[in-house]
Design an enzyme around this catalytic site. Structure first.
Site, PDB file in Angstrom:
ATOM      1  N   GLY A  13     -11.486  -6.044  -3.464  1.00 34.02           N
ATOM      2  CA  GLY A  13     -10.326  -5.909  -2.584  1.00 34.02           C
ATOM      3  C   GLY A  13      -9.907  -7.253  -2.009  1.00 34.02           C
ATOM      4  O   GLY A  13      -9.428  -7.339  -0.868  1.00 34.02           O
ATOM      5  N   SER A  15      -7.429  -9.124  -2.898  1.00 30.25           N
ATOM      6  CA  SER A  15      -6.037  -9.482  -3.150  1.00 30.25           C
ATOM      7  C   SER A  15      -5.204  -9.570  -1.878  1.00 30.25           C
ATOM      8  O   SER A  15      -4.150 -10.202  -1.867  1.00 30.25           O
ATOM      9  CB  SER A  15      -5.400  -8.472  -4.107  1.00 30.25           C
ATOM     10  OG  SER A  15      -5.604  -7.165  -3.626  1.00 30.25           O
ATOM     11  N   ARG A  16      -5.633  -8.899  -0.839  1.00 28.27           N
ATOM     12  CA  ARG A  16      -4.827  -8.925   0.394  1.00 28.27           C
ATOM     13  C   ARG A  16      -5.686  -8.531   1.597  1.00 28.27           C
ATOM     14  O   ARG A  16      -6.881  -8.252   1.444  1.00 28.27           O
ATOM     15  CB  ARG A  16      -3.605  -8.014   0.276  1.00 28.27           C
ATOM     16  CG  ARG A  16      -3.909  -6.597  -0.116  1.00 28.27           C
ATOM     17  CD  ARG A  16      -2.628  -5.873  -0.565  1.00 28.27           C
ATOM     18  NE  ARG A  16      -2.937  -4.671  -1.306  1.00 28.27           N
ATOM     19  CZ  ARG A  16      -3.074  -3.473  -0.765  1.00 28.27           C
ATOM     20  NH1 ARG A  16      -2.913  -3.321   0.535  1.00 28.27           N
ATOM     21  NH2 ARG A  16      -3.351  -2.417  -1.518  1.00 28.27           N
ATOM     22  N   VAL A  66     -12.909  -0.253  -8.773  1.00 28.21           N
ATOM     23  CA  VAL A  66     -14.315  -0.358  -8.359  1.00 28.21           C
ATOM     24  C   VAL A  66     -15.008   0.996  -8.243  1.00 28.21           C
ATOM     25  O   VAL A  66     -16.226   1.064  -8.121  1.00 28.21           O
ATOM     26  CB  VAL A  66     -14.470  -1.141  -7.022  1.00 28.21           C
ATOM     27  CG1 VAL A  66     -14.257  -2.619  -7.232  1.00 28.21           C
ATOM     28  CG2 VAL A  66     -13.578  -0.578  -5.944  1.00 28.21           C
ATOM     29  N   ASN A  92     -15.617  -4.869  -0.116  1.00 27.26           N
ATOM     30  CA  ASN A  92     -14.550  -4.721   0.880  1.00 27.26           C
ATOM     31  C   ASN A  92     -13.471  -3.714   0.479  1.00 27.26           C
ATOM     32  O   ASN A  92     -12.796  -3.165   1.342  1.00 27.26           O
ATOM     33  CB  ASN A  92     -13.935  -6.108   1.118  1.00 27.26           C
ATOM     34  CG  ASN A  92     -12.573  -6.037   1.790  1.00 27.26           C
ATOM     35  OD1 ASN A  92     -12.483  -5.841   3.007  1.00 27.26           O
ATOM     36  ND2 ASN A  92     -11.500  -6.177   1.009  1.00 27.26           N
ATOM     37  N   SER A 144     -16.552   0.735   8.867  1.00 33.99           N
ATOM     38  CA  SER A 144     -15.477   0.913   9.853  1.00 33.99           C
ATOM     39  C   SER A 144     -16.059   1.526  11.113  1.00 33.99           C
ATOM     40  O   SER A 144     -17.015   2.314  11.052  1.00 33.99           O
ATOM     41  CB  SER A 144     -14.385   1.848   9.317  1.00 33.99           C
ATOM     42  OG  SER A 144     -13.517   2.237  10.369  1.00 33.99           O
ATOM     43  N   TYR A 157     -12.531   9.482   5.118  1.00 38.85           N
ATOM     44  CA  TYR A 157     -12.724   8.050   5.382  1.00 38.85           C
ATOM     45  C   TYR A 157     -13.968   7.821   6.255  1.00 38.85           C
ATOM     46  O   TYR A 157     -14.803   6.958   5.959  1.00 38.85           O
ATOM     47  CB  TYR A 157     -11.461   7.518   6.067  1.00 38.85           C
ATOM     48  CG  TYR A 157     -11.441   6.029   6.313  1.00 38.85           C
ATOM     49  CD1 TYR A 157     -11.120   5.144   5.279  1.00 38.85           C
ATOM     50  CD2 TYR A 157     -11.700   5.503   7.576  1.00 38.85           C
ATOM     51  CE1 TYR A 157     -11.082   3.770   5.510  1.00 38.85           C
ATOM     52  CE2 TYR A 157     -11.656   4.139   7.812  1.00 38.85           C
ATOM     53  CZ  TYR A 157     -11.350   3.278   6.779  1.00 38.85           C
ATOM     54  OH  TYR A 157     -11.307   1.927   7.009  1.00 38.85           O
ATOM     55  N   ILE A 190      -7.630  -3.348  12.757  1.00 42.02           N
ATOM     56  CA  ILE A 190      -7.276  -4.694  12.280  1.00 42.02           C
ATOM     57  C   ILE A 190      -5.868  -4.683  11.687  1.00 42.02           C
ATOM     58  O   ILE A 190      -5.492  -3.736  10.972  1.00 42.02           O
ATOM     59  CB  ILE A 190      -8.297  -5.169  11.202  1.00 42.02           C
ATOM     60  CG1 ILE A 190      -9.743  -4.978  11.681  1.00 42.02           C
ATOM     61  CG2 ILE A 190      -8.018  -6.621  10.809  1.00 42.02           C
ATOM     62  CD1 ILE A 190     -10.177  -5.803  12.864  1.00 42.02           C
TER      63      ILE A 190
HETATM   64  P1  NAP Z   1      -5.689  -3.294   2.485  1.00 44.74           P
HETATM   65  O1  NAP Z   1      -4.880  -4.383   3.077  1.00 44.74           O
HETATM   66  O2  NAP Z   1      -5.060  -1.982   2.223  1.00 44.74           O
HETATM   67  O3  NAP Z   1      -6.394  -3.851   1.154  1.00 44.74           O
HETATM   68  C1  NAP Z   1      -7.200  -3.002   0.381  1.00 44.74           C
HETATM   69  C2  NAP Z   1      -7.793  -3.792  -0.771  1.00 44.74           C
HETATM   70  O4  NAP Z   1      -8.625  -2.904  -1.549  1.00 44.74           O
HETATM   71  C3  NAP Z   1      -6.744  -4.361  -1.705  1.00 44.74           C
HETATM   72  O5  NAP Z   1      -7.189  -5.622  -2.158  1.00 44.74           O
HETATM   73  C4  NAP Z   1      -6.758  -3.370  -2.865  1.00 44.74           C
HETATM   74  O6  NAP Z   1      -6.341  -3.935  -4.119  1.00 44.74           O
HETATM   75  C5  NAP Z   1      -8.225  -3.014  -2.933  1.00 44.74           C
HETATM   76  N1  NAP Z   1      -8.462  -1.746  -3.615  1.00 44.74           N
HETATM   77  C6  NAP Z   1      -8.022  -0.513  -3.278  1.00 44.74           C
HETATM   78  N2  NAP Z   1      -8.456   0.406  -4.160  1.00 44.74           N
HETATM   79  C7  NAP Z   1      -9.191  -0.258  -5.088  1.00 44.74           C
HETATM   80  C8  NAP Z   1      -9.892   0.118  -6.268  1.00 44.74           C
HETATM   81  N3  NAP Z   1      -9.957   1.398  -6.660  1.00 44.74           N
HETATM   82  N4  NAP Z   1     -10.507  -0.842  -6.990  1.00 44.74           N
HETATM   83  C9  NAP Z   1     -10.459  -2.147  -6.603  1.00 44.74           C
HETATM   84  N5  NAP Z   1      -9.823  -2.564  -5.490  1.00 44.74           N
HETATM   85  C10 NAP Z   1      -9.191  -1.632  -4.749  1.00 44.74           C
HETATM   86  O7  NAP Z   1      -6.946  -2.940   3.419  1.00 44.74           O
HETATM   87  P2  NAP Z   1      -7.679  -3.778   4.570  1.00 44.74           P
HETATM   88  O8  NAP Z   1      -7.147  -3.337   5.867  1.00 44.74           O
HETATM   89  O9  NAP Z   1      -7.715  -5.214   4.233  1.00 44.74           O
HETATM   90  O10 NAP Z   1      -9.141  -3.149   4.457  1.00 44.74           O
HETATM   91  C11 NAP Z   1     -10.204  -3.780   3.781  1.00 44.74           C
HETATM   92  C12 NAP Z   1     -11.476  -3.006   4.086  1.00 44.74           C
HETATM   93  O11 NAP Z   1     -11.691  -2.982   5.496  1.00 44.74           O
HETATM   94  C13 NAP Z   1     -11.438  -1.551   3.645  1.00 44.74           C
HETATM   95  O12 NAP Z   1     -12.702  -1.154   3.173  1.00 44.74           O
HETATM   96  C14 NAP Z   1     -11.108  -0.816   4.922  1.00 44.74           C
HETATM   97  O13 NAP Z   1     -11.558   0.520   4.901  1.00 44.74           O
HETATM   98  C15 NAP Z   1     -11.857  -1.647   5.935  1.00 44.74           C
HETATM   99  N6  NAP Z   1     -11.370  -1.507   7.293  1.00 44.74           N
HETATM  100  C16 NAP Z   1     -10.097  -1.834   7.619  1.00 44.74           C
HETATM  101  C17 NAP Z   1      -9.675  -1.663   8.939  1.00 44.74           C
HETATM  102  C18 NAP Z   1      -8.292  -1.990   9.381  1.00 44.74           C
HETATM  103  O14 NAP Z   1      -7.976  -1.683  10.534  1.00 44.74           O
HETATM  104  N7  NAP Z   1      -7.457  -2.596   8.571  1.00 44.74           N
HETATM  105  C19 NAP Z   1     -10.564  -1.158   9.898  1.00 44.74           C
HETATM  106  C20 NAP Z   1     -11.850  -0.856   9.511  1.00 44.74           C
HETATM  107  C21 NAP Z   1     -12.254  -1.034   8.213  1.00 44.74           C
HETATM  108  P3  NAP Z   1      -4.761  -4.007  -4.539  1.00 44.74           P
HETATM  109  O15 NAP Z   1      -4.114  -5.019  -3.644  1.00 44.74           O
HETATM  110  O16 NAP Z   1      -4.799  -4.467  -5.957  1.00 44.74           O
HETATM  111  O17 NAP Z   1      -4.223  -2.636  -4.332  1.00 44.74           O
END
Ligand code: NAP
Length: 249
Positions: A13, A15-16, A66, A92, A144, A157, A190
């Site tokens: 993950g 990419s962003r 993944v 991630n 999380s 989740y 976040i």
């Molecule tokens: P995000 O911006 O939505 O990014 C998600 C990432 O996961 C992207 O790089 C996406 O790739 C990749 N991904 C999704 N499905 C996938 C798959 N099947 N195989 C490979 N890669 C996959 O999310 P984020 O907010 O950065 O979150 C990152 C992590 O932190 C996650 O595990 C999330 O649950 C956790 N988290 C986030 C928060 C929050 O508030 N944002 C809070 C707690 C925990 P593509 O770009 O190619 O789609």
């Protein structure tokens, strides 16, 4: 290709969002960085690669689901063939498919469990044998706060993230004697694409629950991930580090 001193870091993950920030934080040490992402549109992944290149890091991105065991196994096999070792794995990648339990479909449940939790098994399983052989390594899983305190509408989740916490502690015990540490970070709320889709009212309610009074930045999580994977944290394993502005204490 083997260069004993240069570290190899794999970030799913990447990419962003948080994964990109983690990659950019690690870039300061000039390791090899390999990111895995899912979207066939490579725009975001290429953006990460460009930002890494600007910092002098030649990185690779691979489009891979993944949650699929075999493709993940061959992805890691390829990395090990090319670079001989993997020093750091940051699990991630994650998604949400929110619904109240009564409305949650089987597909919404299964998809989130596969992408968020089974993926951590897949990637860790694929990498751990080589870390055991090299008698060292760092694994950092992104869980999380919701896995700890629950959240209405996120049974899938929350279960996946609580599962990551149990997995982290178990694998930490299994591999500690080989000098490998396994930890998790539990971010709070976040500011990424994942949370940007929430209605303003819901965001306001979440922020109201954060003692520090604001959302976290991806960089806040990246800093913790970097530190947990550094030599400075060599005596820390099996821990869940909360990065949440005080949302859960
Ligand atoms: P995000 O911006 O939505 O990014 C998600 C990432 O996961 C992207 O790089 C996406 O790739 C990749 N991904 C999704 N499905 C996938 C798959 N099947 N195989 C490979 N890669 C996959 O999310 P984020 O907010 O950065 O979150 C990152 C992590 O932190 C996650 O595990 C999330 O649950 C956790 N988290 C986030 C928060 C929050 O508030 N944002 C809070 C707690 C925990 P593509 O770009 O190619 O789609």
């Amino acid at each position: 290709m083997g260069n004993g001193n240069q570290k190899t870091v794999v970030i799913t993950g990447g990419s962003r969002g948080i994964g990109r920030s983690v990659a950019l934080r690690f870039a300061e040490d000039r390791p090899r960085i390999i990111i895995a992402h899912y979207d066939p549109d490579e725009v975001e992944a290429n953006k990460t690669l460009n930002e890494l290149a600007q910092r002098g890091v030649i990185a690779e991105s691979h489009k891979i689901d993944v949650s699929s065991f075999e493709p993940v196994a061959s992805f890691f096999k390829g990395i090990l063939l090319k670079y001989e070792k993997i020093d750091v794995l940051v699990n991630n990648a994650g998604i949400t498919r929110d619904a109240l339990l009564m409305r949650m479909t089987e597909d919404e449940w299964d998809t989130v469990i596969r992408v968020n939790l089974k993926s951590v098994f897949n990637c860790t399983h694929a990498v751990v044998r080589s870390m055991i052989k090299q008698r060292g390594g760092r694994i950092c899983n992104i869980a999380s706060v919701v896995g700890q305190i629950g959240n209405a509408g996120q049974a899938n989740y929350a279960a996946s993230k609580a599962g990551i916490m149990g997995f982290t502690k178990t694998i930490a015990r299994e591999v500690a004697a080989r000098g490998i540490t396994v930890n998790a970070i539990a971010p709070g709320f976040i500011d990424t694409e994942m949370t940007s889709v929430l209605p303003e009212k819901v965001r306001g309610i979440f922020i109201g629950q954060i003692p520090l009074g604001k959302m976290g930045k991806p960089e806040d999580v990246a800093e913790a991930a970097y530190w947990l994977c550094s030599d400075a944290a060599s005596y820390i394993t099996g821990q869940i580090i909360h990065v949440n502005g005080g949302m859960y204490m």
